[in-house]
Design a protein around this motif. Sequence first.
Motif, PDB file in Angstrom:
ATOM      1  N   SER A   1     -80.388 -28.452   3.980  1.00  0.00           N
ATOM      2  CA  SER A   1     -80.921 -28.230   2.633  1.00  0.00           C
ATOM      3  C   SER A   1     -82.432 -28.472   2.612  1.00  0.00           C
ATOM      4  O   SER A   1     -83.160 -27.780   1.903  1.00  0.00           O
ATOM      5  CB  SER A   1     -80.193 -29.072   1.588  1.00  0.00           C
ATOM      6  OG  SER A   1     -80.477 -30.421   1.700  1.00  0.00           O
TER       7      SER A   1
ATOM      8  N   ALA B   1     -80.854 -20.944  -3.079  1.00  0.00           N
ATOM      9  CA  ALA B   1     -80.371 -21.808  -1.997  1.00  0.00           C
ATOM     10  C   ALA B   1     -79.349 -22.837  -2.477  1.00  0.00           C
ATOM     11  O   ALA B   1     -78.628 -23.399  -1.650  1.00  0.00           O
ATOM     12  CB  ALA B   1     -81.549 -22.523  -1.330  1.00  0.00           C
TER      13      ALA B   1
ATOM     14  N   GLN C   1     -79.748 -33.787  -2.650  1.00  0.00           N
ATOM     15  CA  GLN C   1     -80.269 -32.580  -2.007  1.00  0.00           C
ATOM     16  C   GLN C   1     -80.213 -31.376  -2.943  1.00  0.00           C
ATOM     17  O   GLN C   1     -81.077 -30.509  -2.901  1.00  0.00           O
ATOM     18  CB  GLN C   1     -79.588 -32.291  -0.673  1.00  0.00           C
ATOM     19  CG  GLN C   1     -78.152 -31.867  -0.758  1.00  0.00           C
ATOM     20  CD  GLN C   1     -77.227 -32.887  -0.165  1.00  0.00           C
ATOM     21  OE1 GLN C   1     -77.437 -34.089  -0.305  1.00  0.00           O
ATOM     22  NE2 GLN C   1     -76.192 -32.444   0.499  1.00  0.00           N
ATOM     23  N   TYR C   2     -79.209 -31.336  -3.838  1.00  0.00           N
ATOM     24  CA  TYR C   2     -79.124 -30.244  -4.807  1.00  0.00           C
ATOM     25  C   TYR C   2     -80.154 -30.433  -5.924  1.00  0.00           C
ATOM     26  O   TYR C   2     -80.747 -29.468  -6.394  1.00  0.00           O
ATOM     27  CB  TYR C   2     -77.728 -30.168  -5.430  1.00  0.00           C
ATOM     28  CG  TYR C   2     -76.627 -30.202  -4.410  1.00  0.00           C
ATOM     29  CD1 TYR C   2     -76.501 -29.209  -3.439  1.00  0.00           C
ATOM     30  CD2 TYR C   2     -75.706 -31.249  -4.394  1.00  0.00           C
ATOM     31  CE1 TYR C   2     -75.492 -29.255  -2.500  1.00  0.00           C
ATOM     32  CE2 TYR C   2     -74.696 -31.295  -3.462  1.00  0.00           C
ATOM     33  CZ  TYR C   2     -74.594 -30.297  -2.515  1.00  0.00           C
ATOM     34  OH  TYR C   2     -73.602 -30.349  -1.579  1.00  0.00           O
TER      35      TYR C   2
ATOM     36  N   SER D   1     -85.474 -21.291  -3.843  1.00  0.00           N
ATOM     37  CA  SER D   1     -84.914 -22.630  -4.080  1.00  0.00           C
ATOM     38  C   SER D   1     -83.655 -22.564  -4.935  1.00  0.00           C
ATOM     39  O   SER D   1     -82.654 -23.221  -4.630  1.00  0.00           O
ATOM     40  CB  SER D   1     -85.944 -23.537  -4.759  1.00  0.00           C
ATOM     41  OG  SER D   1     -87.048 -23.737  -3.922  1.00  0.00           O
TER      42      SER D   1
ATOM     43  N   ASP E   1     -72.638 -27.901   2.566  1.00  0.00           N
ATOM     44  CA  ASP E   1     -72.235 -29.301   2.397  1.00  0.00           C
ATOM     45  C   ASP E   1     -70.729 -29.474   2.299  1.00  0.00           C
ATOM     46  O   ASP E   1     -70.167 -30.400   2.871  1.00  0.00           O
ATOM     47  CB  ASP E   1     -72.911 -29.853   1.145  1.00  0.00           C
ATOM     48  CG  ASP E   1     -72.798 -31.359   1.026  1.00  0.00           C
ATOM     49  OD1 ASP E   1     -72.578 -32.033   2.047  1.00  0.00           O
ATOM     50  OD2 ASP E   1     -72.932 -31.865  -0.098  1.00  0.00           O
TER      51      ASP E   1
ATOM     52  N   ALA F   1     -76.550 -24.311  -0.145  1.00  0.00           N
ATOM     53  CA  ALA F   1     -76.518 -25.740   0.193  1.00  0.00           C
ATOM     54  C   ALA F   1     -75.157 -26.343  -0.138  1.00  0.00           C
ATOM     55  O   ALA F   1     -74.630 -27.153   0.638  1.00  0.00           O
ATOM     56  CB  ALA F   1     -77.625 -26.484  -0.552  1.00  0.00           C
TER      57      ALA F   1
ATOM     58  N   LEU G   1     -83.589 -29.317  -4.729  1.00  0.00           N
ATOM     59  CA  LEU G   1     -83.695 -27.853  -4.780  1.00  0.00           C
ATOM     60  C   LEU G   1     -83.827 -27.373  -6.228  1.00  0.00           C
ATOM     61  O   LEU G   1     -84.629 -26.485  -6.525  1.00  0.00           O
ATOM     62  CB  LEU G   1     -82.473 -27.203  -4.132  1.00  0.00           C
ATOM     63  CG  LEU G   1     -82.473 -27.125  -2.614  1.00  0.00           C
ATOM     64  CD1 LEU G   1     -81.088 -26.772  -2.092  1.00  0.00           C
ATOM     65  CD2 LEU G   1     -83.497 -26.114  -2.120  1.00  0.00           C
TER      66      LEU G   1
END
Length: 188
Positions: free
Chosen positions: A168, A145, A106-107, A142, A153, A149, A110
């Motif tokens: 995310s 974020a 998810q990172y 992005s 998390d 995120a 982004l």
Amino acid sequence: MSDPALETRRAFGVLFAGVSAAVFAGATLSELAFQNNAPFYYYAVIWVGSFGATFGVAWPRFRKAMPAIRERMKNSVRWSAGAKALNGICWAGPFASIAAFPSLYQYLILLGIGLGNLSTYLMMKKYSRLDNREQLIVAAISLAALPAALAIDTSLFADHQDVAVMLSRMLIALAYGAGGTFALLARE
């Protein structure tokens, strides 16, 4: 007479708004599928269906936008080989890294969206003299974020990884939604 630059910006607004809506729908439906222990293949159906339905509904507008989108993308053909390579690495590097670091996906998504849009914005500005601020907005949100995120998390939803992943994805939808809204409302 219409302004070609504004027409192109609005075309990208349509594209970005569509991506935002599809990611929002896909994230929401994926979370519902997870909560209901849906079979794994449902996720592919959900994501393909989310993008298909979004762009299917927006097809008349998207079809009109396609020539302007293609024309802007042709600008990158004239970039130097080094610029093309750097832009490709900014886009593909984080996404390719998912194979090596799946727990960070998810990172990395982004990061890929942020670096890719930032790189494209800077290259377009330098080589094509275009100020695609909608891409800069997507990049900035992005990249900004990423810490959000990580905080979501590791602290807020550490025990609910599915919710952290959904949030995310919502940040991605927010980034594209903001860029698309800017482009659709732009006056220049």
